[in-house]
Design an enzyme around this catalytic site. Structure first.
Site, short mmCIF file in Angstrom:
data_model
loop_
_atom_site.label_atom_id
_atom_site.label_comp_id
_atom_site.label_asym_id
_atom_site.label_seq_id
_atom_site.Cartn_x
_atom_site.Cartn_y
_atom_site.Cartn_z
N LYS A 39 0.80 -1.20 -0.04
CA LYS A 39 -0.09 -0.03 -0.03
C LYS A 39 0.90 1.36 -0.09
O LYS A 39 0.44 2.43 -0.31
CB LYS A 39 -0.95 0.20 1.13
CG LYS A 39 -1.85 -1.13 1.34
CD LYS A 39 -2.56 -1.29 2.75
CE LYS A 39 -3.35 -2.49 2.89
NZ LYS A 39 -3.81 -2.61 4.47
N GLU A 95 7.66 2.69 -5.35
CA GLU A 95 7.72 2.42 -4.03
C GLU A 95 7.58 3.75 -3.13
O GLU A 95 8.06 4.66 -3.45
CB GLU A 95 9.06 1.64 -3.72
CG GLU A 95 8.89 0.33 -3.34
CD GLU A 95 8.01 -0.26 -1.88
OE1 GLU A 95 7.32 0.59 -1.54
OE2 GLU A 95 8.23 -1.52 -1.82
N ASP A 99 13.72 -0.22 2.28
CA ASP A 99 14.57 -0.37 3.56
C ASP A 99 15.55 -1.53 3.56
O ASP A 99 16.74 -1.02 3.05
CB ASP A 99 13.53 -0.90 4.54
CG ASP A 99 14.03 -0.90 6.06
OD1 ASP A 99 15.00 -0.10 6.21
OD2 ASP A 99 13.27 -1.36 6.98
N LYS A 127 16.49 4.35 2.39
CA LYS A 127 17.34 4.15 3.45
C LYS A 127 18.59 3.34 3.27
O LYS A 127 18.64 1.93 3.36
CB LYS A 127 16.46 3.45 4.63
CG LYS A 127 15.15 4.12 5.09
CD LYS A 127 14.87 3.19 6.22
CE LYS A 127 13.27 3.72 6.78
NZ LYS A 127 12.84 2.93 7.96
N PHE A 148 12.46 5.22 11.58
CA PHE A 148 11.33 4.85 10.83
C PHE A 148 10.51 5.92 10.73
O PHE A 148 10.21 6.94 11.59
CB PHE A 148 10.59 3.88 12.10
CG PHE A 148 9.65 2.94 11.41
CD1 PHE A 148 9.87 1.82 10.86
CD2 PHE A 148 8.15 3.53 11.62
CE1 PHE A 148 8.67 0.95 10.14
CE2 PHE A 148 7.11 2.67 10.91
CZ PHE A 148 7.38 1.60 10.38
N VAL A 149 9.67 5.88 9.62
CA VAL A 149 8.81 7.15 9.09
C VAL A 149 7.58 6.74 8.91
O VAL A 149 7.17 5.76 8.34
CB VAL A 149 9.72 7.96 8.00
CG1 VAL A 149 10.89 8.65 8.51
CG2 VAL A 149 10.22 6.98 6.75
N ASP A 155 3.22 3.48 6.68
CA ASP A 155 2.22 3.41 7.82
C ASP A 155 2.97 2.91 8.96
O ASP A 155 4.27 2.58 9.03
CB ASP A 155 1.59 1.99 7.58
CG ASP A 155 2.23 1.01 7.49
OD1 ASP A 155 2.87 0.62 6.75
OD2 ASP A 155 1.42 0.00 8.36
N ARG A 161 -0.82 6.48 7.30
CA ARG A 161 -0.66 6.75 6.10
C ARG A 161 -1.09 7.96 5.34
O ARG A 161 -0.57 8.49 4.32
CB ARG A 161 -1.20 5.39 4.96
CG ARG A 161 -0.82 4.17 5.43
CD ARG A 161 -1.17 3.10 4.41
NE ARG A 161 -1.09 1.73 5.05
CZ ARG A 161 0.02 1.30 4.58
NH1 ARG A 161 0.71 1.39 4.18
NH2 ARG A 161 -0.09 -0.15 5.07
#
Ligand code: IMP
Ligand code: MG
Length: 172
Positions: A39, A95, A99, A127, A148-149, A155, A161
């Site tokens: 998503k 995307e 990560d 990242k 972490f974003v 999400d 989101r």
């Protein structure tokens, strides 16, 4: 959940428009197929395609990595039908965040089986320090550290989101 704004709306819009301009130039006279990874890629896709001045087609795949919150896990599940034949097409995977890179690699493998003419990757957030596989990402919105974003499609346990900016989750 505490977070702070890392990238504001204006900065994101400006960068996305730059990428759209670059993609428009790179694919001049072509009709690329953009494959959005659900998503997380949905907001970036929606913003990006409106800055690309080319005919294009859209496809969607989904990827779930069964990670709870901000911790990592390796159980990647891919889904979605690639209804458009991709043989000989110019494919651009879209995307939200890269990560470890495992999701993108799995999707690339699936698309490669169809023998596209070219296959590139666009991500809003990269990242690089977290990559666990060798990756060539041609279009990156922003490179960040190991934060972490959330927001712009990304999400934390399915929420946030819809935030119109990118927020960095703070240690609790
Ligand atoms: P990968 O490790 O590159 O395969 O990324 C797997 C997935 O983890 C991404 O598609 C996202 O759904 C999720 N993910 C990784 N980092 C973040 C983040 O900072 N925020 C939200 N989701 C993330
Ligand atoms: Mg997620």
């Amino acid at each position: 959940m505490p977070f702070e704004v890392l990238l504001d709306q204006k900065r994101i819009a400006h960068r996305v428009a730059e990428l759209g301009g670059q993609i428009t130039a790179d694919y001049a006279d072509e009709t690329p197929v953009l494959v959005c990874v659900l998503k997380g890629g949905i907001i970036f896709l929606a913003d990006l395609i409106r800055t690309i001045k080319l005919p294009m087609e859209l496809e969607f795949v989904w990827a779930t990595s069964y990670r709870r919150g901000t911790t990592q896990s390796d159980d990647l599940v891919l889904g979605g039908e690639l209804a458009i034949p991709l043989k000989g097409r110019h494919v651009l995977i879209v995307e939200g965040v890269v990560d470890s890179g495992k999701t993108v690699v799995a999707i690339q493998k699936r698309i490669q089986d169809q023998e596209p003419a070219t296959m590139e990757v666009a991500t809003l957030i990269d990242k690089p320090a977290s990559h666990r596989v060798k990756l060539n990402i041609k279009y990156k919105g922003f490179s960040i550290g190991n934060d972490f974003v959330i927001g712009c499609g990304l999400d934390n346990t399915q929420k946030y989101r819809n935030l119109p900016f990118i927020g960095r989750v703070l240690e609790q």
